[in-house]
Write a protein that holds these residues in place. Structure first.
Motif, PDB file in Angstrom:
ATOM      1  N   LEU A 118      49.879  92.503  67.363  1.00 51.61           N
ATOM      2  CA  LEU A 118      49.094  92.796  68.560  1.00 51.61           C
ATOM      3  C   LEU A 118      47.976  93.777  68.234  1.00 51.61           C
ATOM      4  O   LEU A 118      46.864  93.664  68.733  1.00 51.61           O
ATOM      5  N   ILE A 172      42.944  83.852  73.456  1.00 54.32           N
ATOM      6  CA  ILE A 172      44.130  84.188  74.248  1.00 54.32           C
ATOM      7  C   ILE A 172      45.008  82.968  74.519  1.00 54.32           C
ATOM      8  O   ILE A 172      45.931  83.015  75.314  1.00 54.32           O
ATOM      9  N   THR A 173      44.759  81.864  73.825  1.00 55.16           N
ATOM     10  CA  THR A 173      45.664  80.715  73.928  1.00 55.16           C
ATOM     11  C   THR A 173      46.608  80.721  72.730  1.00 55.16           C
ATOM     12  O   THR A 173      46.401  81.478  71.790  1.00 55.16           O
ATOM     13  N   PRO A 174      47.644  79.865  72.774  1.00 52.84           N
ATOM     14  CA  PRO A 174      48.537  79.815  71.608  1.00 52.84           C
ATOM     15  C   PRO A 174      47.923  79.038  70.440  1.00 52.84           C
ATOM     16  O   PRO A 174      48.587  78.875  69.426  1.00 52.84           O
ATOM     17  N   PHE A 175      46.698  78.562  70.555  1.00 54.85           N
ATOM     18  CA  PHE A 175      46.213  77.584  69.580  1.00 54.85           C
ATOM     19  C   PHE A 175      45.241  78.116  68.537  1.00 54.85           C
ATOM     20  O   PHE A 175      44.670  77.354  67.769  1.00 54.85           O
ATOM     21  N   GLN A 197      38.591  87.008  76.076  1.00 58.50           N
ATOM     22  CA  GLN A 197      38.325  85.734  76.731  1.00 58.50           C
ATOM     23  C   GLN A 197      36.831  85.486  76.822  1.00 58.50           C
ATOM     24  O   GLN A 197      36.358  84.356  76.667  1.00 58.50           O
ATOM     25  N   PRO A 213      37.501  81.998  74.564  1.00 59.76           N
ATOM     26  CA  PRO A 213      38.738  81.846  75.353  1.00 59.76           C
ATOM     27  C   PRO A 213      39.926  81.424  74.490  1.00 59.76           C
ATOM     28  O   PRO A 213      41.063  81.725  74.829  1.00 59.76           O
ATOM     29  N   MET A 264      41.977  91.848  77.138  1.00 61.24           N
ATOM     30  CA  MET A 264      42.121  90.404  77.316  1.00 61.24           C
ATOM     31  C   MET A 264      40.832  89.797  77.862  1.00 61.24           C
ATOM     32  O   MET A 264      40.394  88.731  77.435  1.00 61.24           O
ATOM     33  N   VAL A 289      49.975  85.948  66.800  1.00 59.14           N
ATOM     34  CA  VAL A 289      51.092  86.823  67.162  1.00 59.14           C
ATOM     35  C   VAL A 289      52.294  85.949  67.522  1.00 59.14           C
ATOM     36  O   VAL A 289      53.429  86.231  67.129  1.00 59.14           O
ATOM     37  N   LEU A 290      52.024  84.870  68.231  1.00 64.58           N
ATOM     38  CA  LEU A 290      53.084  83.922  68.577  1.00 64.58           C
ATOM     39  C   LEU A 290      53.776  83.434  67.316  1.00 64.58           C
ATOM     40  O   LEU A 290      55.009  83.396  67.221  1.00 64.58           O
ATOM     41  N   PHE A 336      44.171  93.251  69.284  1.00 61.25           N
ATOM     42  CA  PHE A 336      43.518  94.227  70.165  1.00 61.25           C
ATOM     43  C   PHE A 336      42.363  94.940  69.463  1.00 61.25           C
ATOM     44  O   PHE A 336      41.478  95.485  70.105  1.00 61.25           O
ATOM     45  N   LEU A 373      45.900  85.668  69.913  1.00 59.43           N
ATOM     46  CA  LEU A 373      47.319  85.725  70.266  1.00 59.43           C
ATOM     47  C   LEU A 373      48.152  84.619  69.622  1.00 59.43           C
ATOM     48  O   LEU A 373      49.349  84.774  69.424  1.00 59.43           O
ATOM     49  N   GLY A 374      47.505  83.507  69.282  1.00 62.05           N
ATOM     50  CA  GLY A 374      48.241  82.417  68.637  1.00 62.05           C
ATOM     51  C   GLY A 374      48.931  82.879  67.366  1.00 62.05           C
ATOM     52  O   GLY A 374      50.031  82.431  67.042  1.00 62.05           O
TER      53      GLY A 374
END
Lengths: 477, 95
Positions: free
Chosen positions: A290, A226-229, A219, A223, A215, A78-79, A294, A75-76
């Motif tokens: 996404l 799913i963090t922004p990092f 995770q 993990p 998700m 995608v951010l 996914f 997700l990072g």
């Protein structure tokens, strides 16, 4: 070879092009070939303007490379990618009405026309022409590669034959169609991208057993996904934030975007484009990346990032539908490529040839030159793309950053700061490009940020410093 | 013809300048929204995350809601603060 998918893919693409060409034929002959071929006679409506901006910018980096990186980073990434939503409104608002009015006054049809009139300097023109040709050339190679990869993954053809098919299609189209045909197909392609990514996203969510399920899978695997990092925690806040400059705000300075900001019909189209563009860019960027994230639990272990999109589409959709949906990224790449081709060719023909070599060239001559150069350029890029690196996104971002560092201040300050002069512009372009190349090569993340940020700041200092300290002799009247 | 100075007096430029400033305002707002939710909510350990529609809350607010908010904001700003101007070269009186 996956026949169902291949047939619907090529069918959709052919249909798009057919519509574009027929529509552009309707209003064929107008006063000036150059105005028409490169600018569509400044007649874009709001919907077409929004879509052509989106389609031009939403290129192979977002559609093939981007989801591939998102697949690996989670997700990072995608951010990071949603920073591009700013392009939907910011570019048009900043260049906005001022650019449209000024370029009409100057009778400018390209970015370089504008710079030439604004700064009255041969050196500015030559520097701009060189940087456009060099940087956009590498951007084009990246797009070519993306297109080839996509066709390769979908059809099972070899990369070279896939690339060949892709290049021939684009070349025929751009060479004969020019700007208006390109923007019209952009509008259709933009719509396909919008709907296609939506369909694919929904299909991926269903295949993955729902968002919560996906998700949880992510995770469980790592993990960090799913963090922004980013997957190994290396996407720091300053680094990701610097993409606001690279793919958000800085896009103002890309010639292929800027030329669109002078080509709209009236302010009503402009306002409409702002509203549509923001939604469309936002939704497409969000969906596309996404999908990449996914896809990970559904299809683990894809090695080449560029192949994530096509493979996941084939996995979760019936083949014929996968073909139609993948026409979206293919369309995106094509529309990026065709606009880049036009820009590079207009730089050579209009800004260099007509300006300095043969100002009195006849319409027919210019027409033949434009088409010839466009075709020749395409072939050259093809040769470059035959033996390509894996992740096209880096190649592409390199080019984008370079152009931004070169042009952002000469354009923006040229529009809004009267004291800016040619010394400022020249200094700013040189400092921007050189510092960007040096940073990229030796010290890619100054202050933990993308190199483009520092280069743009240095370029600003150069622009202001030189404009103030060296007075330009008064303009000739 | 003294283009530069007469250009500055063009009344349309006042509108254009105002709208460019609005653009900068919007992008700053967009950035703060994005940054605050992403790193404010996302900085925790993933095991403490809360979820909205199955997505981690930081992501939902920062990215999904962020895009929606910007789309709505742009719509209203353009509708109520942007002015139509004429692009005809010769006469540009604002009626």
């Amino acid at each position: 070879m996956n026949w169902d998918a291949a047939i619907t893919l090529f069918g959709s693409v052919a249909l798009i092009f057919f519509i574009g060409l027929t529509a552009s034929r309707k209003e064929a002959v107008s006063k000036s070939f150059v105005q028409d071929y490169y600018l569509g006679s400044r007649s874009l409506g709001g919907f077409v303007l929004a879509m052509t901006m989106t389609a031009t910018y939403g290129s192979a980096s977002s559609f093939i490379g981007g989801p591939g990186v998102a697949y690996n980073e989670g997700l990072g990434w995608v951010l990071l990618s949603v920073t591009q939503v700013a392009t939907g409104y910011f570019t048009l608002m900043i260049l906005g009405k001022k650019f449209a009015i000024v370029t009409r006054k100057y009778k400018a049809t390209t970015l370089i026309d504008f710079l030439k009139e604004r700064y009255q300097s041969k050196l500015v023109v030559l520097l701009s022409a060189v940087s456009i040709v060099v940087f956009l050339f590498s951007a084009m190679a990246a797009q070519w590669i993306g297109g080839g990869r996509l066709i390769e993954s979908l059809t099972g053809l070899s990369y070279t034959s896939a690339l060949f098919i892709f290049v021939v299609t684009v070349l025929i189209y751009v060479t004969f169609g020019g700007f208006r045909a390109v923007t019209l197909t952009d509008a259709i392609q933009g719509s396909i991208m919008f709907i296609g990514t939506l369909v694919l996203l929904i299909a991926v969510i269903i295949a993955g057993g729902g968002i919560s399920e996906i998700m949880a899978d992510l995770q469980a695997e790592n993990p960090n996904l799913i963090t922004p990092f980013g997957s190994d925690g290396t996407l720091t806040a300053p680094y990701v934030s610097s993409y606001w400059i690279l793919v958000g705000v800085g896009v103002v300075a890309l010639p292929q975007i800027a030329v669109r900001a002078m080509s709209y019909k009236n302010t009503r189209s402009f306002h409409l484009a702002l509203m549509i563009g923001t939604i469309v860019v936002g939704v497409i960027m969000l969906n596309m990346h996404l999908i990449g994230v996914f896809a990970r639990p559904i299809l683990p272990g894809i090695e080449v990032g560029d192949r994530v999109m096509p493979l996941v589409a084939l996995e979760v959709l019936p083949p014929w539908l996968a073909g139609v949906v993948l026409a979206a990224p293919l369309a995106a790449i094509m529309s990026t490529v065709d606009s880049l081709l036009l820009i590079v060719s207009s730089t050579i023909v209009k800004d260099v040839y007509i300006n300095y070599i043969k100002p009195e060239a006849s319409r027919k001559k210019v027409q033949r030159m434009s088409m010839g150069i466009t075709a020749l350029l395409g072939i050259l890029v093809f040769l470059m793309a035959v033996n390509p690196p894996d992740l096209i996104i880096w190649l592409n971002l390199f080019a984008i950053g370079g152009l931004e560092a070169a042009f952002i201040w000469p354009i923006v300050m040229g529009l809004y700061w009267e004291k800016g002069n040619k010394y400022g512009a020249i200094a700013s372009m040189l400092v921007g490009i050189i510092s960007y190349i040096l940073f990229q090569s030796f010290y890619p993340e100054p202050f933990e940020m993308h190199a483009v940020v520092t280069s743009i700041l240095l370029a600003l200092l150069a622009y202001v410093g030189f404009s103030l300290s060296m007075k330009q002799e008064p303009l000739k009247h | 013809m003294n283009e530069k100075t007469s250009a500055e007096k063009d009344p349309r430029f006042k509108i254009a300048n105002k709208e460019a400033l609005i653009g900068i305002g919007l992008v700053l707002f967009n950035f703060i929204w994005w940054f605050a939710f992403a790193y404010g909510l996302g900085g925790k350990d993933p095991s403490e995350y809360t979820y909205v529609f199955g997505l981690p809350a930081w992501f939902f607010y920062s990215c999904v809601a962020g895009v929606v908010v910007m789309a709505i904001l742009v719509f209203f700003v353009v509708k109520y603060f942007f002015t139509d101007v004429s692009f005809d070269d010769e006469v540009d009186k604002d009626q």
